[in-house]
Design a protein around this motif. Structure first.
Motif, PDB file in Angstrom:
ATOM      1  N   GLN A   1     -18.483  30.488  33.194  1.00  0.00           N
ATOM      2  CA  GLN A   1     -17.577  30.571  33.306  1.00  0.00           C
ATOM      3  C   GLN A   1     -16.631  29.172  34.138  1.00  0.00           C
ATOM      4  OE1 GLN A   1     -17.100  34.393  36.395  1.00  0.00           O
ATOM      5  NE2 GLN A   1     -19.392  34.159  36.370  1.00  0.00           N
TER       6      GLN A   1
ATOM      7  N   ALA B   1     -13.501  29.762  43.081  1.00  0.00           N
ATOM      8  CA  ALA B   1     -12.857  30.075  42.149  1.00  0.00           C
ATOM      9  C   ALA B   1     -12.975  30.373  41.037  1.00  0.00           C
ATOM     10  CB  ALA B   1     -11.205  29.063  42.004  1.00  0.00           C
ATOM     11  N   ARG B   2     -13.909  29.738  39.942  1.00  0.00           N
ATOM     12  CA  ARG B   2     -14.391  29.593  39.020  1.00  0.00           C
ATOM     13  C   ARG B   2     -15.109  31.289  38.672  1.00  0.00           C
ATOM     14  NH1 ARG B   2     -16.953  23.814  38.400  1.00  0.00           N
ATOM     15  NH2 ARG B   2     -17.647  24.634  40.890  1.00  0.00           N
ATOM     16  N   TRP B   3     -15.980  32.146  39.161  1.00  0.00           N
ATOM     17  CA  TRP B   3     -16.594  32.726  39.201  1.00  0.00           C
ATOM     18  C   TRP B   3     -15.338  34.245  39.312  1.00  0.00           C
ATOM     19  CZ3 TRP B   3     -19.100  29.220  38.276  1.00  0.00           C
ATOM     20  CH2 TRP B   3     -19.818  28.120  38.875  1.00  0.00           C
ATOM     21  N   HIS B   4     -14.722  34.131  38.465  1.00  0.00           N
ATOM     22  CA  HIS B   4     -13.471  35.269  38.047  1.00  0.00           C
ATOM     23  C   HIS B   4     -14.082  36.684  37.849  1.00  0.00           C
ATOM     24  CE1 HIS B   4      -9.620  36.465  36.980  1.00  0.00           C
ATOM     25  NE2 HIS B   4     -10.080  37.039  36.202  1.00  0.00           N
ATOM     26  N   TYR B   5     -14.910  35.983  36.846  1.00  0.00           N
ATOM     27  CA  TYR B   5     -15.886  37.484  36.318  1.00  0.00           C
ATOM     28  C   TYR B   5     -17.500  37.829  37.157  1.00  0.00           C
ATOM     29  CZ  TYR B   5     -12.775  35.926  32.566  1.00  0.00           C
ATOM     30  OH  TYR B   5     -11.691  35.596  31.952  1.00  0.00           O
TER      31      TYR B   5
ATOM     32  N   HIS C   1     -13.024  28.618  32.994  1.00  0.00           N
ATOM     33  CA  HIS C   1     -11.679  28.209  33.841  1.00  0.00           C
ATOM     34  C   HIS C   1     -10.676  26.888  33.767  1.00  0.00           C
ATOM     35  CE1 HIS C   1      -9.834  27.917  38.037  1.00  0.00           C
ATOM     36  NE2 HIS C   1     -11.105  26.061  37.726  1.00  0.00           N
TER      37      HIS C   1
END
Length: 245
Positions: free
Chosen positions: A145, A127-131, A149
């Motif tokens: 990231q 979920a932290r890899w939003h970008y 987050h």
């Protein structure tokens, strides 16, 4: 009552183990230790404590991979009478995040540069890899990231990284950087003078990130609306090495 601020502080040496982190979150203040030389760490910690004393009570949250450093961090906080939470145990920041639900008003981070052996299969789709998914051979954009987050909606972050992180386009890094700029979370990027660190010759830069650039508070001063703006500063010629001691 007025809400308390939270800060995450991440700072560890360039040679730190993969995914290691001494990161701390504080209420209205926040500082933490790092992996500098002991004398330097002690002096800088004292200075930070003095500078933030006006803010009130401190509550620190942190995480560290190395057990010895984890114990030293706890001891450093205890002898200063500072409330802290360094997680239940020493652990890898990426694969065993000790504070997954923590969101901070401020992040100050100095993660290790260009870690190549940080990846684990369990991090796919995190979920932290939003970008975008960070490259498996370099953790720079995983750190960026990760910090984003852990910011609150109005949170801001300052992160020291290798200078190459500002321009690298290898293995999806360029796409992640473009996505961050398009999302308007990049506030300032600063190229620093060389030879700033005792234990590495790698040129460094500063990233300043913000979840919401429309407002914010710096101590008792309200910030202006910075939406749609990114400040670039070339400070490579604005400093020089006096000596190596």
């Amino acid at each position: 009552s007025e809400a308390l601020e939270t800060v995450i502080y991440v700072d560890h040496g360039i040679s730190a183990a993969p995914g290691a982190a001494v990161w701390a979150a504080i209420r209205p203040e926040k500082i933490e230790l790092d992996r500098e030389e002991p004398a330097s760490r002690e002096n800088r910690a004292r200075g930070v404590v003095r500078d933030i004393a006006y803010m009130g009570d401190v509550s620190i949250y942190g995480q560290e991979y190395n057990h010895t450093t984890w114990q030293l961090a706890a001891m450093n906080m205890a002898i200063r009478g500072i409330d802290f939470n360094l997680g239940r145990e020493p652990a890898d920041t990426f694969t065993r995040n000790q504070h997954p639900d923590l969101r901070a008003d401020f992040v100050v981070a100095g993660p290790p540069f260009n870690i190549s052996d940080w990846w684990h299969a369990s991090l796919t789709g995190d979920a932290r890899w939003h970008y975008g998914d960070p490259p498996q051979g370099n953790a720079n954009y995983a750190w960026l990231q990760h910090m984003l987050h852990h910011l609150k909606p109005g949170g801001r972050a300052g992160i020291v990284l290798a200078n190459g992180s500002m321009s690298s386009s290898q293995n999806n890094e360029g796409q992640i950087r473009a996505a961050m700029v398009d999302a308007d979370v990049v506030e300032v990027m600063i190229a620093l003078p060389g030879q700033l660190f005792f234990n590495t010759q790698i040129p460094a830069c500063l990233w300043f990130l913000a979840k919401d650039k429309s407002n914010g508070i710096a101590r008792d001063r309200k910030l202006r609306d910075r939406r749609g703006e990114v400040l670039f500063i070339d400070a490579r010629k604005l400093g020089f090495m006096v000596d190596r001691t």
